[in-house]
Write a protein that holds these residues in place. Structure first.
Motif, PDB file in Angstrom:
ATOM      1  N   LEU A 206       0.836  -1.201   0.000  1.00  0.00           N
ATOM      2  CA  LEU A 206       0.000   0.000   0.000  1.00  0.00           C
ATOM      3  C   LEU A 206       0.873   1.254   0.000  1.00  0.00           C
ATOM      4  CD1 LEU A 206      -2.723   1.467   0.251  1.00  0.00           C
ATOM      5  CD2 LEU A 206      -2.555   1.165   2.739  1.00  0.00           C
ATOM      6  N   LEU A 207       1.957   1.198   0.749  1.00  0.00           N
ATOM      7  CA  LEU A 207       2.878   2.329   0.803  1.00  0.00           C
ATOM      8  C   LEU A 207       3.400   2.674  -0.594  1.00  0.00           C
ATOM      9  CD1 LEU A 207       4.603   4.265   2.647  1.00  0.00           C
ATOM     10  CD2 LEU A 207       6.347   2.479   2.596  1.00  0.00           C
ATOM     11  N   LEU A 208       3.793   1.658  -1.353  1.00  0.00           N
ATOM     12  CA  LEU A 208       4.283   1.892  -2.720  1.00  0.00           C
ATOM     13  C   LEU A 208       3.181   2.452  -3.617  1.00  0.00           C
ATOM     14  CD1 LEU A 208       6.511  -1.246  -3.387  1.00  0.00           C
ATOM     15  CD2 LEU A 208       7.268   1.116  -3.070  1.00  0.00           C
ATOM     16  N   LEU A 209       1.974   1.914  -3.474  1.00  0.00           N
ATOM     17  CA  LEU A 209       0.850   2.407  -4.270  1.00  0.00           C
ATOM     18  C   LEU A 209       0.590   3.885  -3.971  1.00  0.00           C
ATOM     19  CD1 LEU A 209      -1.492   1.849  -6.222  1.00  0.00           C
ATOM     20  CD2 LEU A 209      -2.863   1.124  -4.254  1.00  0.00           C
ATOM     21  N   LEU A 210       0.616   4.251  -2.699  1.00  0.00           N
ATOM     22  CA  LEU A 210       0.406   5.641  -2.319  1.00  0.00           C
ATOM     23  C   LEU A 210       1.528   6.532  -2.854  1.00  0.00           C
ATOM     24  CD1 LEU A 210      -0.683   5.092   1.402  1.00  0.00           C
ATOM     25  CD2 LEU A 210      -2.160   5.860  -0.473  1.00  0.00           C
ATOM     26  N   PHE A 211       2.752   6.014  -2.809  1.00  0.00           N
ATOM     27  CA  PHE A 211       3.907   6.788  -3.279  1.00  0.00           C
ATOM     28  C   PHE A 211       3.788   7.085  -4.770  1.00  0.00           C
ATOM     29  CE2 PHE A 211       8.270   6.545  -5.117  1.00  0.00           C
ATOM     30  CZ  PHE A 211       8.756   7.739  -4.602  1.00  0.00           C
ATOM     31  N   TYR A 212       3.483   6.069  -5.561  1.00  0.00           N
ATOM     32  CA  TYR A 212       3.457   6.255  -7.014  1.00  0.00           C
ATOM     33  C   TYR A 212       2.193   6.957  -7.499  1.00  0.00           C
ATOM     34  CZ  TYR A 212       7.753   3.694  -7.655  1.00  0.00           C
ATOM     35  OH  TYR A 212       9.070   3.330  -7.620  1.00  0.00           O
ATOM     36  N   SER A 213       1.148   6.962  -6.690  1.00  0.00           N
ATOM     37  CA  SER A 213      -0.069   7.695  -7.067  1.00  0.00           C
ATOM     38  C   SER A 213      -0.017   9.149  -6.608  1.00  0.00           C
ATOM     39  CB  SER A 213      -1.303   7.014  -6.458  1.00  0.00           C
ATOM     40  OG  SER A 213      -1.277   7.109  -5.033  1.00  0.00           O
ATOM     41  N   GLY A 214       0.996   9.472  -5.813  1.00  0.00           N
ATOM     42  CA  GLY A 214       1.112  10.833  -5.305  1.00  0.00           C
ATOM     43  C   GLY A 214       0.315  11.097  -4.052  1.00  0.00           C
ATOM     44  N   LEU A 215      -0.336  10.068  -3.510  1.00  0.00           N
ATOM     45  CA  LEU A 215      -1.195  10.249  -2.338  1.00  0.00           C
ATOM     46  C   LEU A 215      -0.452  10.141  -1.014  1.00  0.00           C
ATOM     47  CD1 LEU A 215      -4.301   8.159  -3.475  1.00  0.00           C
ATOM     48  CD2 LEU A 215      -4.210  10.648  -3.166  1.00  0.00           C
ATOM     49  N   LEU A 253      13.098  -4.829 -11.849  1.00  0.00           N
ATOM     50  CA  LEU A 253      11.853  -4.108 -11.624  1.00  0.00           C
ATOM     51  C   LEU A 253      11.662  -3.800 -10.144  1.00  0.00           C
ATOM     52  CD1 LEU A 253       9.180  -2.986 -12.704  1.00  0.00           C
ATOM     53  CD2 LEU A 253       8.203  -5.282 -12.454  1.00  0.00           C
ATOM     54  N   LEU A 254      11.933  -4.792  -9.275  1.00  0.00           N
ATOM     55  CA  LEU A 254      11.799  -4.578  -7.833  1.00  0.00           C
ATOM     56  C   LEU A 254      12.736  -3.486  -7.350  1.00  0.00           C
ATOM     57  CD1 LEU A 254      11.471  -8.195  -6.355  1.00  0.00           C
ATOM     58  CD2 LEU A 254       9.747  -6.377  -6.309  1.00  0.00           C
ATOM     59  N   GLU A 255      13.949  -3.509  -7.864  1.00  0.00           N
ATOM     60  CA  GLU A 255      14.918  -2.497  -7.440  1.00  0.00           C
ATOM     61  C   GLU A 255      14.459  -1.104  -7.864  1.00  0.00           C
ATOM     62  OE1 GLU A 255      19.721  -1.580  -7.626  1.00  0.00           O
ATOM     63  OE2 GLU A 255      18.911  -3.433  -8.484  1.00  0.00           O
ATOM     64  N   LYS A 256      13.981  -0.990  -9.102  1.00  0.00           N
ATOM     65  CA  LYS A 256      13.531   0.311  -9.592  1.00  0.00           C
ATOM     66  C   LYS A 256      12.306   0.805  -8.815  1.00  0.00           C
ATOM     67  CE  LYS A 256      16.567   0.811 -12.894  1.00  0.00           C
ATOM     68  NZ  LYS A 256      17.616   1.880 -12.784  1.00  0.00           N
ATOM     69  N   LEU A 257      11.417  -0.134  -8.455  1.00  0.00           N
ATOM     70  CA  LEU A 257      10.185   0.241  -7.764  1.00  0.00           C
ATOM     71  C   LEU A 257      10.406   0.552  -6.289  1.00  0.00           C
ATOM     72  CD1 LEU A 257       7.546  -2.267  -9.193  1.00  0.00           C
ATOM     73  CD2 LEU A 257       7.599   0.200  -9.536  1.00  0.00           C
ATOM     74  N   SER A 262      13.817   9.054  -2.705  1.00  0.00           N
ATOM     75  CA  SER A 262      12.803  10.049  -2.351  1.00  0.00           C
ATOM     76  C   SER A 262      11.771   9.475  -1.387  1.00  0.00           C
ATOM     77  CB  SER A 262      12.118  10.576  -3.613  1.00  0.00           C
ATOM     78  OG  SER A 262      11.560   9.516  -4.378  1.00  0.00           O
ATOM     79  N   LEU A 263      11.434   8.200  -1.537  1.00  0.00           N
ATOM     80  CA  LEU A 263      10.498   7.558  -0.622  1.00  0.00           C
ATOM     81  C   LEU A 263      11.110   7.431   0.768  1.00  0.00           C
ATOM     82  CD1 LEU A 263       8.010   5.901   0.174  1.00  0.00           C
ATOM     83  CD2 LEU A 263       9.107   3.890  -0.846  1.00  0.00           C
ATOM     84  N   PHE A 264      12.345   6.940   0.832  1.00  0.00           N
ATOM     85  CA  PHE A 264      12.987   6.729   2.124  1.00  0.00           C
ATOM     86  C   PHE A 264      13.207   8.054   2.858  1.00  0.00           C
ATOM     87  CE2 PHE A 264      15.087   2.735   0.152  1.00  0.00           C
ATOM     88  CZ  PHE A 264      13.900   2.035   0.305  1.00  0.00           C
TER      89      PHE A 264
END
Length: 316
Positions: A206-215, A253-257, A262-264
């Motif tokens: 969910l954290l990744l989904l929120l990050f990439y959606s801008g939420l 792909l996992l590494e790029k995602l 910026s997330l950390f």
């Protein structure tokens, strides 16, 4: 149609700019979390590359090397003792194909004399101490040492006994609930809501989904810790059992995602500590810190201490 586009583009642009600004300045919406401790040096299974994993000797050695957080796992014996052990089945650790939950404490076998380091394939640890440790003994010997406690199975009695020990030794602020299973972690939090906790696998997705959606900048987070693989160690020092992780494209792909500075940095700015594991070589320790990890988890506490000392010397 053109009128709709004239409307939607400014809205999306404004949303994107606002999200990016708040990603870099999360304190405008969120109060920074204040955990009772902050750790940069974390010993995985007590520092299982230098001593037999999860033994009192391993914990003592890592404490002497200056570790700031001990990572461990717990299981329950048949007679109700909370034992520090990564596995429920003891075959890998002892050579006996038996579950810990079927044995009384006094009947637990010893660890093997040489035990392969899970996250450093082909390397083995030894030690004078081959006995399984009790969680209570860890608490008694290291009253001020933060401990990360991973629960791997939905065992309500185990969770309650761990919570009871944490409360008895007044360790709520320096003991962390951890589990990849969201339902287990929810149960842990129900039993003891005063302990900080890490992201489960589902919450991490969910954290990744929120990050990439801008939420993400708008979303409240209850977790205090994110603990995740340093992807570059997979298939180099750590050989996973999952076949999908042997695919180079999947790993890329996992590494790029997942390995996003910026997330950390956003999480760290919100007071959420980021621990990357398991880093057993200097280049992996350096990569973890460069990515923005606030803490490095290792099997080799002496090696990490030396690396951090050298880093401080270079910065001075």
């Amino acid at each position: 149609m053109s009128g709709f586009l004239y409307l939607i583009f400014p809205v999306l642009g404004g949303y994107a700019l606002t999200s990016l600004y708040l990603l870099r300045n999360p304190q405008l919406l969120h109060r920074r979390k204040r955990t009772a401790f902050h750790c940069r040096h974390i010993s995985h299974r007590g520092g299982c590359g230098e001593r037999i994993e999860s033994t009192m000797e391993a914990f003592t050695h890592s404490a002497e090397m200056g570790t700031e957080l001990m990572e461990l796992d717990c299981h329950l014996t048949a007679d109700g003792h909370v034992v520090v052990s990564h596995d429920e089945n003891l075959l890998r650790q002892t050579g006996r194909d038996v579950d810990m939950s079927s044995l009384n404490l006094q009947d637990l076998p010893l660890y093997k004399e040489r035990l392969e380091v899970t996250f450093y394939s082909g390397h083995f640890s030894t030690g004078a101490d081959r006995k399984f440790a009790l969680l209570e003994d860890v608490f008694m010997k290291f009253p001020d040492m933060p401990v990360n406690i991973e629960i791997k199975e939905m065992n309500c009695q185990l969770i309650e006994k761990v919570s009871e020990l944490v409360t008895r030794y007044s360790r709520e602020g320096i003991s962390v609930w951890a589990s990849v299973d969201d339902s287990i972690l929810k149960k842990c939090r129900q039993v003891n809501p005063f302990m900080p906790y890490s992201f489960s696998m589902r919450r991490g997705m969910l954290l990744l989904l929120l990050f990439y959606s801008g939420l993400l900048p708008f979303f409240p987070l209850g977790e205090s810790f994110l603990q995740f693989y340093l992807i570059p160690v997979i298939n180099r020092t750590f050989i996973p059992e999952e076949k999908i992780l042997t695919n180079k494209l999947v790993l890329l792909l996992l590494e790029k995602l997942c390995m996003r500075q910026s997330l950390f940095r956003h999480l760290a700015a919100r007071g959420i500590q980021v621990h990357l594991f398991v880093c057993n070589e200097d280049r992996d320790m350096e990569t973890a810190l460069t990515l923005g990890a606030t803490g490095v988890m290792t099997d080799y506490p002496t090696r990490l201490t030396n690396f951090l000392s050298q880093l401080r010397w270079q910065d001075s």
